[in-house]
Design a protein around this motif. Structure first.
Motif, PDB file in Angstrom:
ATOM      1  N   LEU A   1      29.054 -18.851  -0.384  1.00 19.40           N
ATOM      2  CA  LEU A   1      27.773 -17.900  -0.714  1.00 19.40           C
ATOM      3  C   LEU A   1      26.430 -18.783  -0.217  1.00 19.40           C
ATOM      4  O   LEU A   1      25.816 -17.594   0.831  1.00 19.40           O
ATOM      5  CB  LEU A   1      27.171 -17.280  -1.903  1.00 19.40           C
ATOM      6  N   ILE A  37      25.714  -9.131  -2.429  1.00 20.50           N
ATOM      7  CA  ILE A  37      25.169  -8.878  -2.035  1.00 20.50           C
ATOM      8  C   ILE A  37      24.910  -8.966  -0.775  1.00 20.50           C
ATOM      9  O   ILE A  37      24.977  -7.863   0.023  1.00 20.50           O
ATOM     10  CB  ILE A  37      23.210  -9.908  -2.521  1.00 20.50           C
ATOM     11  N   PRO A  38      25.840  -9.995   0.468  1.00 24.08           N
ATOM     12  CA  PRO A  38      26.237  -9.481   1.342  1.00 24.08           C
ATOM     13  C   PRO A  38      26.945  -8.209   1.898  1.00 24.08           C
ATOM     14  O   PRO A  38      27.070  -7.651   3.465  1.00 24.08           O
ATOM     15  CB  PRO A  38      26.734 -10.772   1.874  1.00 24.08           C
ATOM     16  N   PRO A  93      25.770 -11.428  -7.662  1.00 24.34           N
ATOM     17  CA  PRO A  93      25.281 -11.883  -6.685  1.00 24.34           C
ATOM     18  C   PRO A  93      26.257 -12.414  -5.855  1.00 24.34           C
ATOM     19  O   PRO A  93      25.665 -12.383  -4.568  1.00 24.34           O
ATOM     20  CB  PRO A  93      25.326 -13.041  -7.437  1.00 24.34           C
ATOM     21  N   LEU A  94      27.594 -12.336  -5.822  1.00 24.68           N
ATOM     22  CA  LEU A  94      28.421 -12.402  -5.248  1.00 24.68           C
ATOM     23  C   LEU A  94      28.668 -11.344  -3.604  1.00 24.68           C
ATOM     24  O   LEU A  94      29.034 -11.385  -2.207  1.00 24.68           O
ATOM     25  CB  LEU A  94      29.640 -12.599  -5.271  1.00 24.68           C
ATOM     26  N   VAL A 109      24.777  -5.363   2.155  1.00 28.63           N
ATOM     27  CA  VAL A 109      24.257  -5.754   3.503  1.00 28.63           C
ATOM     28  C   VAL A 109      24.883  -4.553   4.107  1.00 28.63           C
ATOM     29  O   VAL A 109      24.588  -3.908   4.861  1.00 28.63           O
ATOM     30  CB  VAL A 109      23.295  -7.091   3.494  1.00 28.63           C
ATOM     31  N   ALA A 119      24.055 -12.407   5.864  1.00 29.25           N
ATOM     32  CA  ALA A 119      23.728 -10.811   5.861  1.00 29.25           C
ATOM     33  C   ALA A 119      22.203 -11.084   5.444  1.00 29.25           C
ATOM     34  O   ALA A 119      21.629  -9.100   5.831  1.00 29.25           O
ATOM     35  CB  ALA A 119      23.948 -10.710   3.838  1.00 29.25           C
ATOM     36  N   PHE A 125      29.947 -11.227 -10.894  1.00 31.68           N
ATOM     37  CA  PHE A 125      29.828 -10.179  -9.616  1.00 31.68           C
ATOM     38  C   PHE A 125      29.540  -9.946  -8.290  1.00 31.68           C
ATOM     39  O   PHE A 125      29.312  -9.945  -6.990  1.00 31.68           O
ATOM     40  CB  PHE A 125      31.199  -9.007  -9.993  1.00 31.68           C
TER      41      PHE A 125
END
Lengths: 224, 192, 212
Positions: free
Chosen positions: A153, C169-170, C166-167, C173, A160, C164
């Protein structure tokens, strides 16, 4: 990492004394930002140490899953625990720096700061997971998998956040190498070493404590 | 076929069992006895491969050869017996599963409810379906945890006959009431 | 080939369960429409298209979360994960099948949500649909894995959002970036996310559900 704890503590103290001396009496005052720029010598090493801690935790997690190394679960947990402490310090020092430099406590435009917020949330969830499952091999596996997701991540989130930002954060390292003078770079390196050694010491200390605790519990169980 | 050497299991600091030795071949029936909470279930889960032992060595057949029936019948409540067995037949790659499923349902007295949802079944009928699931893929290593739970007299008699057949393979039965199985047992393990 | 027939059998089971219980999908549909309605009132007049696009992604992520919370309920209730773990199929097939099922539910919810969004707020273009499809893959891949973790613990429903969000967030974006029309690099980023996390979840699922 099998150095004895007192040795590590001595090294850490010496390195910290050297780093503080260098930061306040040797490194030149930044022409642009003045005295406050010196927080850089704390903020960035703390952040890098947090990455190192998360990376070490993930490495131990991989060892657990692949090789079933004994104690890897505890070591992974302790490394991540230290990582979260250094990560929180990164948020605090970054926030102070943002206040001094830009007049605000929080800047979404600061990639590193936002990334550490994401990681902070992620690794807090790691603790929630750990405390909601009963101890045992199932929990060790699950936590290890989550720790591995964490190190993946980090770069993905970084990408990101880069994609999502507007950009006012000073970039210290570029592809042309560090934009620091020799004396700045030296101070930075000593400070980084001091932080890494502090991490190693705290890691060993917490690990020793946890092992002692486990032994004590076993003895209690035997006596009961 | 199944060997356990110096097997131990702990939950945190709590020892569930220690230094367990098991050596079973074809035709062996191991009877595990002891009161509730003495570690019978945990031992069966470790032998089945559902739980990892804390220490010791364990050798057992591959997963496809293991049949395990625990406290729950391990069937989907919202599916019918036919759908449940068809799913597990697929997962265990049972050839000609339709015939075999029909035969098992017939034998355990569930053929007339084959299209009804399991949720509507009594606990005893669910246990019968659990036994069908267990036998579906013709396991060579069978583990049964309190198999007589919830069964009525007919069901228990059916299980008696099934156990007698399974005794030719390798069988482990855990029970707090060994009366019904004792005559089959070739080995015993008593937990305190 | 047996791998795919295992996946098909397991996914068919999940769809059948939903067809019979009719719980998850209606809840997701109602939830996504309710959230879009709430967001209409939450956005002050004149907030514009950009704000509404952000809101759409929030609605989609939380709708997915609702579905994921339910994903392992049948397995949890009766210790059925034991039965699946004991079966001689590859454990990752369990993950693939569950991901496919959740993906199907989310897809149906979006078939309703996107036209509703177009009617309530502003138009939906092809790039947005592409971004939603790519995001769904990543959301369901990561969500199914964290869902399996969450049901193993005591906190269950409580802990899934924490694991779930925090994973993903990309994903948000990438999705918002692609929706506001900022070019193909966001779609590329979403595809990269799917590939990386899909592979990681596929490879690690076995450790989440099985001890040996």
């Amino acid at each position: 990492m099998n150095v004895k704890l007192p040795v590590l503590a001595t090294i850490t103290t010496a390195l910290f004394a050297a780093a503080i001396g260098l930061i306040f009496f040797y490194a030149p005052t930044d022409a642009d930002q003045g005295l406050s720029q010196r927080i850089f010598y704390f903020h960035v090493p703390i952040a890098l140490t947090a990455y190192a801690a998360f990376g070490w935790g993930a490495w131990k997690a991989l060892l657990l899953l692949r090789k079933r190394t004994e104690n890897a679960d505890l070591e992974s947990y302790v490394a991540i625990h230290q990582g979260v402490i250094f990560g929180s310090l990164t948020l605090v020092t970054g926030s102070i720096w943002a206040k001094i430099s830009w007049g605000v406590w929080w800047a979404w435009s600061d990639d590193q700061l936002v990334l550490f917020l994401v990681l902070f949330l992620f690794y807090c969830a790691y603790f929630m997971l750990r405390y909601s499952v009963d101890p045992g091999p199932a929990r060790a596996n699950m936590c290890a998998v989550y720790a591995l997701f964490g190190v993946v991540l980090i770069p993905v989130s970084f990408l990101a956040i880069r994609l999502s930002r507007s950009f006012i954060h000073p970039v210290v390292f570029t592809s042309n190498g560090p934009q620091m003078t020799g004396s700045q770079f030296f101070t930075f390196c000593v400070s980084l070493l001091a932080m890494l050694s502090l991490f190693a010491m705290l890691y060993q200390l917490e690990l020793a404590g946890k092992r002692l605790d486990a032994r004590l519990r076993e003895l209690k169980e035997l006596l009961a | 076929m199944v060997t356990a050497h110096n097997l131990s299991k702990r939950f945190g600091a709590k020892r569930v069992f220690e230094r367990v030795e098991v050596e079973l071949g074809q035709g062996d029936v191991l009877l595990v006895t002891g009161p509730n909470g003495s570690g019978k279930t945990t031992l069966l889960r470790v032998l089945a491969g559902l739980a990892a032992p804390t220490g010791g060595e364990l050798e057992r057949p591959h997963r496809g050869a293991i049949g395990y029936l625990g406290h729950e019948p391990l069937v989907y409540r919202e599916l019918t017996p036919l759908e449940n067995l068809a799913l597990f037949g697929r997962l265990y790659h049972v050839a000609e599963d339709r015939e075999r499923i029909g035969m098992l349902l017939e034998r355990f007295g569930l053929w007339h409810v084959r299209h009804e949802r399991v949720a509507a079944f009594s606990r005893g009928m669910q246990q019968r379906l659990g036994l069908c699931r267990l036998l579906l893929h013709q396991p060579t290593f069978v583990l049964l945890d309190e198999p007589f739970n919830a069964l009525d007299r007919d069901g228990a008699a059916l299980l008696d006959r099934t156990l007698a057949e399974l005794a030719e393979r390798t069988l482990v039965v855990a029970t707090h009431d060994p009366g019904r199985v004792e005559h089959l047992a070739t080995q015993q393990l008593a937990f305190a | 080939m047996t791998y795919f027939s295992d996946v098909a059998a397991l996914a068919r089971k999940d769809l059948l369960l939903e067809l019979r219980a009719k719980e998850t999908l209606p809840a997701m549909l109602l939830f996504v429409l309710s959230s879009l309605t709430i967001f209409h009132f939450a956005l002050p007049h004149g907030s514009g298209r950009l704000a509404s696009l952000g809101v759409l992604w929030v609605a989609l992520v939380f709708t997915a979360l609702l579905g994921l919370t339910r994903a392992f309920v049948p397995e949890r209730e009766q210790g059925l994960m034991d039965a699946l773990v004991l079966a001689p199929c590859d454990r990752s097939a369990i993950w693939v099948a569950k991901t496919v099922a959740v993906l199907a539910f989310l897809g149906v919810a979006e078939i309703v949500a996107l036209p509703a969004f177009a009617a309530f707020f502003s138009g939906v273009d092809g790039r947005m649909v592409g971004a939603v499809a790519l995001a769904d893959l990543g959301i369901c891949a990561v969500g199914t894995l964290t869902g399996a973790m969450a049901v193993a613990g005591r906190a269950r429903e409580l802990i899934l959002p924490l694991l779930f969000l925090p994973l993903v967030i990309p994903v948000v974006v990438g999705g918002v970036g692609a929706s506001i029309g900022a070019g193909g690099k966001y779609l590329g980023f979403l595809a990269l996310y799917d590939a990386i996390f899909g592979l990681l979840a596929w490879a690690s699922f076995e450790y989440v559900v099985a001890e040996t």
